[in-house]
Each structure stands twice: as C-alpha cells, then as structure tokens.
Scaffold this motif. Structure first.
Motif, short mmCIF file in Angstrom:
data_model
loop_
_atom_site.label_atom_id
_atom_site.label_comp_id
_atom_site.label_asym_id
_atom_site.label_seq_id
_atom_site.Cartn_x
_atom_site.Cartn_y
_atom_site.Cartn_z
N UNK A 110 13.77 -4.44 6.56
CA UNK A 110 13.42 -4.32 6.90
C UNK A 110 13.17 -2.39 6.71
N UNK A 111 14.09 -2.19 6.17
CA UNK A 111 14.31 -0.89 5.69
C UNK A 111 13.67 -0.51 4.94
N UNK A 112 13.58 -1.40 3.44
CA UNK A 112 13.35 -1.57 2.49
C UNK A 112 11.92 -1.20 2.41
N UNK A 113 10.72 -2.42 3.86
CA UNK A 113 9.92 -2.19 3.81
C UNK A 113 9.03 -1.00 4.43
N UNK A 114 9.97 -0.34 5.52
CA UNK A 114 10.10 1.04 6.42
C UNK A 114 9.46 1.97 5.05
N UNK A 119 6.38 5.33 1.92
CA UNK A 119 5.47 5.56 0.03
C UNK A 119 4.24 5.16 -0.45
N UNK A 120 3.51 4.17 0.66
CA UNK A 120 2.23 3.58 -0.13
C UNK A 120 1.03 4.14 0.74
N UNK A 121 1.55 4.73 1.86
CA UNK A 121 0.65 5.19 2.49
C UNK A 121 0.25 6.63 2.10
N UNK A 122 -0.33 6.78 1.29
CA UNK A 122 -0.87 8.36 1.05
C UNK A 122 -1.62 8.87 1.32
N UNK A 139 -6.87 0.19 2.36
CA UNK A 139 -7.32 1.77 2.13
C UNK A 139 -6.50 2.73 2.11
N UNK A 140 -4.81 2.39 2.48
CA UNK A 140 -3.68 2.47 2.04
C UNK A 140 -3.43 4.71 2.74
N UNK A 197 6.17 6.59 9.20
CA UNK A 197 6.17 7.50 9.06
C UNK A 197 7.02 8.40 8.75
N UNK A 198 7.92 7.95 9.28
CA UNK A 198 9.69 8.57 8.86
C UNK A 198 10.33 8.25 7.37
N UNK A 199 10.53 6.47 7.32
CA UNK A 199 11.33 6.05 6.69
C UNK A 199 12.69 6.34 6.21
#
Length: 242
Positions: A110-114, A119-122, A139-140, A197-199
């Motif tokens: 879950x943390x990896x996906x967060x 990172x991917x939504x640029x 659209x990312x 949004x924080x990751x």
C-alpha cells in the motif's frame, strides 16, 4: 482558498504529528453527524454545536490492538471495481503492477502504491472536478481527488481493500484546513489512511475526516454531502498536538 477553515496559530510539522486534539464548532445546526469516528479519529460531543476530536496516526502495529467494533471490516464494494474505480482497465492494471512489493506484505504494498501515485501523477492541477481512476491513469494529472481515486483502484487491483476519505487537511500556506480527499487501505485488522498527494507512507494527525466512501457508483457523489454542509460554517481550534 475561500473555503479554508483558518486557525489562530499554525500547526508545526503537521504531517509528522502523532496525535492532535481539536475543537470543532458549527454556529447553527447539529455537529453530531458531521465527523466520523473510528480507530484514527475519535469524536466527543460537547454540546449540539461543539465537539472535541482526537486524531491519531495509525500504522499496522500502532495501536497494538483494535478495540472491538471500532473499525468496520471491508465490504464487497471495498474490494471490487466500479464505474468510478475501474480495476479492469488495462492502464490501471499496468500502473498497479509497476510496484514490486510482495502481496504478503500488504502495508509495504500500500505504501509503495501511495508513493507511486504521487510520482506518476505529474501534472498537479485543479482542472478536473473528479476524474475516474481510468481517466487519471490515462492523463496522469489532477488534484487530491484524482490521487485518491487512482490509489484506491490500484490497491484493489493488488488485492488490498480500499475506500476514499473526505474531509480536511492542514494547509500551511493558509494557516488553516483545506477540504481534501485521501485514501484508506484495510491492513490486517484496521483502516489506515494514505495520502498520495504526500506519499509519506501513511499520514499524521493533520487530517480531519468527515466521511468515507467505497465509490461504488454514481450515487457515491451523494457521500460528499458532509463537505457541502460544512463549507462556510465550520470553525476549528487546535487544543493540543504531539
């Protein structure tokens, strides 16, 4: 910015807090149904217009035990795809499978996906009111709602039950709380909040939750009603922070 609930003093290092106690007031109406309660947030009603809310950071081992009936176990809707969280979409599946965490460690996954969604939504923007997970995967781009929707879908693709949470988050630039959406994942025996949004690998105690939703269909938009009820009426005060 016009809807930010401003507070008198800043909340230092908000996303590193372990526990924060707030006072919430609505000048009219009943505050009783405005905030939800669970492992990460406890609500004590003071009177019809006032409540004290204690928010704590939750992790798989903190607290060590979950009191009975504090967190409701995931439903079928928290596990499967929907018209808003399209777990069968090829782009959504591809994004989910880019994270190599082992499925037997759902918290690490879950943390990896967060982090991956962050990172991917640029393109971080407010151009879309609320896109579906498939649209975001294509659209990312987007704001907190797009991050939350995509993360919820990716979690389900990888077998982690998920839902979105709706509420407020501390916004240092305005010294107040902005309306926000994030994600919750079911890990072992509890719902743990994540914010793409924080990751940061989970959140602190600077998020105040009004509602949650499995986003099972278009009727899920009705679950945004607590935000509409709170805008322009809610007052907040930080009583104590750790």
């Amino acid at each position: 910015m016009d809807t930010v609930v401003r507070i008198a003093k800043p909340l230092p290092r908000p996303h590193e807090t372990r526990q924060v106690r707030y006072r919430a007031v609505v000048p009219d109406g009943d505050i009783g149904s405005l905030f939800t309660t669970g492992l990460s947030q406890q609500v004590r009603r003071v009177d019809d217009r006032t409540a004290e809310i204690t928010v704590r950071a939750v992790r798989p081992d903190d607290p060590p035990e979950v009191p009975r009936d504090v967190d409701t176990a995931p439903t079928v809707a928290d596990r499967r795809g929907s018209p808003l969280l399209q777990t069968q979409d090829p782009r959504v599946i591809a994004l989910a499978n880019e994270v190599a965490a082992k499925p037997e460690d759902p918290w690490a996954l879950a943390c990896g996906l967060e982090k991956h969604v962050r990172e991917r939504v640029q393109q971080k923007n407010y151009g879309t009111a609320m896109a579906t997970a498939a649209e975001v995967a294509r659209t990312l781009e987007g704001d907190c709602t797009e991050h939350a929707m995509l993360l919820a879908a990716l979690c389900r693709v990888r077998g982690v039950p998920s839902r979105v949470a709706i509420g407020l988050v501390y916004y240092p630039a305005a010294q107040g709380f902005a309306y926000h959406m994030w994600t919750e994942a079911w890990i072992q025996d509890r719902w743990i909040p994540l914010d793409a949004t924080l990751g940061r690998g989970g959140i602190g105690a600077a998020h105040l939750k009004l509602a949650d939703s499995a986003m099972g269909g278009m009727e899920a938009f009705a679950e945004l009603l607590p935000i509409i009820q709170a805008i322009g009426r809610l007052k907040l005060e930080v009583l104590a922070a750790q």
